[in-house]
Design a protein around this motif. Structure first.
Motif, PDB file in Angstrom:
ATOM      1  N   GLU A   1      10.612 181.416  53.266  1.00  0.00           N
ATOM      2  CA  GLU A   1      10.206 181.032  51.909  1.00  0.00           C
ATOM      3  C   GLU A   1      11.134 179.966  51.348  1.00  0.00           C
ATOM      4  O   GLU A   1      10.692 178.998  50.693  1.00  0.00           O
ATOM      5  CB  GLU A   1      10.217 182.274  51.000  1.00  0.00           C
ATOM      6  N   ALA A   2      12.435 180.094  51.603  1.00  0.00           N
ATOM      7  CA  ALA A   2      13.401 179.097  51.120  1.00  0.00           C
ATOM      8  C   ALA A   2      13.160 177.729  51.783  1.00  0.00           C
ATOM      9  O   ALA A   2      13.277 176.678  51.140  1.00  0.00           O
ATOM     10  CB  ALA A   2      14.829 179.588  51.408  1.00  0.00           C
ATOM     11  N   GLU A   3      12.800 177.782  53.082  1.00  0.00           N
ATOM     12  CA  GLU A   3      12.515 176.532  53.810  1.00  0.00           C
ATOM     13  C   GLU A   3      11.338 175.809  53.173  1.00  0.00           C
ATOM     14  O   GLU A   3      11.379 174.577  52.965  1.00  0.00           O
ATOM     15  CB  GLU A   3      12.215 176.849  55.277  1.00  0.00           C
ATOM     16  N   GLN A   4      10.313 176.554  52.852  1.00  0.00           N
ATOM     17  CA  GLN A   4       9.125 175.943  52.240  1.00  0.00           C
ATOM     18  C   GLN A   4       9.464 175.343  50.876  1.00  0.00           C
ATOM     19  O   GLN A   4       8.994 174.260  50.517  1.00  0.00           O
ATOM     20  CB  GLN A   4       8.011 177.009  52.079  1.00  0.00           C
ATOM     21  N   ASP A   5      10.273 176.065  50.133  1.00  0.00           N
ATOM     22  CA  ASP A   5      10.648 175.559  48.808  1.00  0.00           C
ATOM     23  C   ASP A   5      11.431 174.245  48.917  1.00  0.00           C
ATOM     24  O   ASP A   5      11.213 173.287  48.143  1.00  0.00           O
ATOM     25  CB  ASP A   5      11.485 176.602  48.055  1.00  0.00           C
ATOM     26  N   LEU A   6      12.377 174.194  49.863  1.00  0.00           N
ATOM     27  CA  LEU A   6      13.193 172.979  50.017  1.00  0.00           C
ATOM     28  C   LEU A   6      12.341 171.792  50.486  1.00  0.00           C
ATOM     29  O   LEU A   6      12.516 170.650  50.038  1.00  0.00           O
ATOM     30  CB  LEU A   6      14.328 173.228  51.007  1.00  0.00           C
ATOM     31  N   LYS A   7      11.440 172.091  51.414  1.00  0.00           N
ATOM     32  CA  LYS A   7      10.578 171.014  51.904  1.00  0.00           C
ATOM     33  C   LYS A   7       9.716 170.485  50.773  1.00  0.00           C
ATOM     34  O   LYS A   7       9.320 169.310  50.774  1.00  0.00           O
ATOM     35  CB  LYS A   7       9.699 171.511  53.050  1.00  0.00           C
ATOM     36  N   GLY A   8       9.453 171.270  49.812  1.00  0.00           N
ATOM     37  CA  GLY A   8       8.684 170.818  48.663  1.00  0.00           C
ATOM     38  C   GLY A   8       9.470 169.864  47.791  1.00  0.00           C
ATOM     39  O   GLY A   8       8.913 169.133  46.967  1.00  0.00           O
ATOM     40  N   ASP A   9      10.790 169.854  47.959  1.00  0.00           N
ATOM     41  CA  ASP A   9      11.643 168.975  47.159  1.00  0.00           C
ATOM     42  C   ASP A   9      11.758 167.549  47.762  1.00  0.00           C
ATOM     43  O   ASP A   9      12.360 166.659  47.159  1.00  0.00           O
ATOM     44  CB  ASP A   9      13.057 169.563  47.027  1.00  0.00           C
ATOM     45  N   LEU A  10      11.256 167.319  48.983  1.00  0.00           N
ATOM     46  CA  LEU A  10      11.319 165.967  49.596  1.00  0.00           C
ATOM     47  C   LEU A  10      10.529 164.985  48.722  1.00  0.00           C
ATOM     48  O   LEU A  10       9.430 165.283  48.263  1.00  0.00           O
ATOM     49  CB  LEU A  10      10.731 165.995  51.016  1.00  0.00           C
ATOM     50  N   SER A  11      11.058 163.793  48.515  1.00  0.00           N
ATOM     51  CA  SER A  11      10.441 162.800  47.608  1.00  0.00           C
ATOM     52  C   SER A  11       9.166 162.212  48.217  1.00  0.00           C
ATOM     53  O   SER A  11       9.155 161.758  49.365  1.00  0.00           O
ATOM     54  CB  SER A  11      11.428 161.652  47.319  1.00  0.00           C
ATOM     55  N   GLN A  12       8.118 162.307  47.468  1.00  0.00           N
ATOM     56  CA  GLN A  12       6.827 161.730  47.872  1.00  0.00           C
ATOM     57  C   GLN A  12       6.417 160.625  46.869  1.00  0.00           C
ATOM     58  O   GLN A  12       5.236 160.388  46.644  1.00  0.00           O
ATOM     59  CB  GLN A  12       5.771 162.849  47.906  1.00  0.00           C
ATOM     60  N   ILE A  13       7.381 159.885  46.269  1.00  0.00           N
ATOM     61  CA  ILE A  13       7.134 158.916  45.194  1.00  0.00           C
ATOM     62  C   ILE A  13       6.516 157.605  45.772  1.00  0.00           C
ATOM     63  O   ILE A  13       6.849 157.193  46.880  1.00  0.00           O
ATOM     64  CB  ILE A  13       8.444 158.589  44.459  1.00  0.00           C
ATOM     65  N   ASP A  14       5.647 156.914  44.971  1.00  0.00           N
ATOM     66  CA  ASP A  14       5.058 155.602  45.343  1.00  0.00           C
ATOM     67  C   ASP A  14       6.177 154.557  45.270  1.00  0.00           C
ATOM     68  O   ASP A  14       6.625 154.147  44.204  1.00  0.00           O
ATOM     69  CB  ASP A  14       3.934 155.246  44.391  1.00  0.00           C
ATOM     70  N   LEU A  15       6.689 154.125  46.445  1.00  0.00           N
ATOM     71  CA  LEU A  15       7.860 153.255  46.500  1.00  0.00           C
ATOM     72  C   LEU A  15       7.555 151.858  45.905  1.00  0.00           C
ATOM     73  O   LEU A  15       8.434 151.225  45.310  1.00  0.00           O
ATOM     74  CB  LEU A  15       8.332 153.095  47.952  1.00  0.00           C
ATOM     75  N   ASP A  16       6.346 151.331  46.044  1.00  0.00           N
ATOM     76  CA  ASP A  16       6.026 149.981  45.520  1.00  0.00           C
ATOM     77  C   ASP A  16       6.129 149.987  44.012  1.00  0.00           C
ATOM     78  O   ASP A  16       6.693 149.057  43.401  1.00  0.00           O
ATOM     79  CB  ASP A  16       4.600 149.546  45.954  1.00  0.00           C
ATOM     80  N   GLU A  17       5.554 151.002  43.390  1.00  0.00           N
ATOM     81  CA  GLU A  17       5.585 151.053  41.926  1.00  0.00           C
ATOM     82  C   GLU A  17       7.009 151.232  41.436  1.00  0.00           C
ATOM     83  O   GLU A  17       7.438 150.541  40.474  1.00  0.00           O
ATOM     84  CB  GLU A  17       4.701 152.196  41.440  1.00  0.00           C
TER      85      GLU A  17
END
Length: 574
Positions: free
Chosen positions: A286-302
């Motif tokens: 469960e902790a692994e899933q939570d941390l993986k959810g913290d990886l940045s998925q931001i639109d880099l161009d914008e």
């Protein structure tokens, strides 16, 4: 023996001294009839007490002096306390011949104090209670060596004081006396020697006790019922022993049961450990899933356009926005690697323990199957409990049967001994002798009763069968349906006749007759009795109310004591 003198004293003070004479001796209550009430009647002045004091000197219990004759429980405390507090002594002088001063005498002394202070003397020698009676018996009845009849039974007919003795001519003992006791007494009075009378009474009492005991043993069931029940119990025991013999008991049952319990313990313990490991593994995932959810998925161009604008305004920015995102994600991934590095070890441990658990579960199943296939000790215990209960009942019933058999044997032996005694007691020779003595007595009895009131009475006996099956001589007078007055006359006739008969047959006897309540007797009968005993070797001592006394007897020579409410026997006020 005759009554010579009765003395009531306290220390050196003589309270009363009553001298007796041959013939009639009257104790008079001079209280007027109109003044007599419940509180003044009976023992209030002491006329009956004089008779009781004489009886007391012959071994009667002291409490008879102060007990209410009707209730047998209420005490005249005034009298009891006076007798004890003043240490009153009662002295009775007996004489073998009143006409000869040198004749043999017996001095009896008694007091009313308890235990060590008790005075119980005969001719100045102290005796125990038992020794006192034995000594009196040896002095008055020197040739009577058997236990039965007792001394008190032999002299009972001389003391006509109680209600029972005043209404029964020859059955003058207490109401608890048995026929076999009366048989011994009446044979003795008739001068019939029967040395086995005491033995017969003992055997009769033993027989009664044994039959009562047998009755208690067979109260719930008869001997036959117990024997039938015992047979059924034996059959049940045999069946249960067969069941016990065929029991399929695992010899290693206890060891297997312990092993099973240990396996269950290990299984529970291991299952708990696996559960804990699984919880740890799930928490990590469960902790692994939570941390993986913290990886940045931001639109880099914008975000890059925004960062450019910021850079134009802040010339000192050293890192690009892309660098920051990369750094952030690398940190999150590092955390994931750190947290999840224990997963292989945990999973390996869970798998290992699960394999061990599977082995334990297999072992548990095998042991359980082995135990279930055998009969349990619990079932065996139930059989053993039933066996023990049956053996207990068998022992109980066997014991009762043995006791009944022993009692039956004892009863048979007692009856055999009684039969041997009866063979002698009811032999033709014995009965011939008995009839002769009864006929001799009846000559006197019928003659005296005819002189008193013109009717002839006699003594008869019947051979009866007692409750225990033994034969008995039962004596009775010819007529019993009499008025109280005539019954008194019959009793007096019997006693006078017996005194004459005993002297002729040389049977030791007391030569006095004590009678209470002579007012119940017809005047003419009392006058005739006085004339009769005056010429015989007999003392007739009677208590009577003065206003019931015939004028012919109202003479000083006949009256030995006058009492009234003002002149009471002990002269105790109140």
């Amino acid at each position: 023996m005759f009554l010579n003198k009765l003395t009531i004293s306290s220390g050196s003070t003589i309270i009363r001294e009553i001298k007796f004479r041959k013939g009639i001796n009257l104790i008079i209550d001079e209280t007027k009839a109109s003044k007599i009430d419940d509180k003044q009647s009976g023992n209030s002045v002491g006329k009956t007490t004089v008779l009781n004091l004489i009886d007391f000197c012959f071994g009667e219990k002291p409490n008879k002096i102060w007990l209410d004759p009707e209730t047998k429980k209420e005490e005249y405390l005034l009298i009891r306390n006076f007798l004890r507090e003043n240490k009153v002594i009662i002295s009775l002088l007996l004489s073998k011949d009143l006409d000869r001063p040198e004749a043999e005498k017996i001095l009896i002394e008694r007091n009313f104090l308890p235990r060590k202070e008790t005075i119980r003397r005969i001719n100045d020698i102290s005796y125990t209670e038992e020794g006192f009676i034995d000594k009196l018996s040896s002095l008055i009845f020197p040739h009577h060596s058997t236990e039965k009849p007792t001394f008190r039974q032999i002299i009972a007919h001389n003391f006509r004081i109680t209600d029972e003795s005043l209404i029964n001519t020859i059955r003058m003992l207490d109401k608890y006396s048995s026929d076999v006791e009366y048989e011994a007494l009446h044979l003795f009075m008739l001068g019939i020697t029967f040395d086995q009378s005491a033995e017969k009474q003992k055997l009769t009492n033993r027989l009664r006790q044994e039959e009562l005991f047998k009755g208690r043993l067979e109260k719930n069931q008869t001997k036959g019922a117990y024997e039938t029940t015992l047979s059924i119990i034996d059959s049940e025991i045999e069946e249960l022993n067969e069941v016990k013999l065929n029991f399929n008991i695992n010899p290693n049952f206890e060891s297997d049961l312990n092993s099973l319990n240990h396996k269950k313990y290990e299984i529970n313990k291991l299952s708990s450990e696996i559960s804990k490991l699984a919880i740890r593994r799930d928490l990590i995932l469960e902790a692994e899933q939570d941390l993986k959810g913290d990886l940045s998925q931001i639109d880099l161009d914008e975000l890059s356009a925004i960062y450019e604008q910021a850079n134009n305004h802040i010339s000192s920015l050293q890192k690009t926005f892309e660098d920051l995102v990369v750094y952030h994600n690398s940190m999150v991934q590092e955390k994931v690697r750190f947290i999840t590095k224990q997963l292989p070890e945990i999973n390996a441990e869970i798998e290992s323990k699960q394999r061990l658990l599977d082995v334990l579960l297999t072992d548990e199943k095998q042991i359980s199957t082995k135990i279930v296939r055998s009969d349990s000790f619990e079932d065996l215990e139930k059989v053993i409990i039933q066996l023990n209960e049956n053996y207990k009942r068998k022992g109980e019933y066997s014991n009762i049967i043995d006791q009944i058999n022993a009692v039956d044997k004892e009863i048979e032996e007692i009856k055999e001994e009684l039969d041997n005694i009866e063979n002698s007691l009811f032999s033709e020779k014995f009965q011939t002798n008995l009839k002769a003595q009864v006929n001799k007595f009846n000559l006197k009895f019928s003659s005296i009763s005819n002189d008193l009131y013109g009717e002839r009475y006699g003594l008869k006996y019947d051979i009866i069968t007692g409750k225990n099956g033994q034969k008995l001589y039962k004596f009775s007078s010819f007529n019993t349906n009499l008025s109280s007055g005539k019954k008194q006359g019959e009793i007096s006739s019997f006693e006078i006749a017996y005194a004459i008969f005993a002297d002729e047959e040389e049977i030791p006897t007391l030569h006095f007759i004590l009678n209470d309540k002579k007012e119940l007797m017809d005047d003419n009968q009392l006058v005739k009795i006085s004339k009769l005993v005056e010429n015989l070797n007999i003392q007739f001592v009677a208590s009577i109310l003065a206003d019931k006394l015939p004028s012919e007897l109202s003479k000083p020579e006949y009256i030995i004591l006058k009492l009234s409410q003002q002149k009471k026997l002990f002269q105790v006020p109140g």
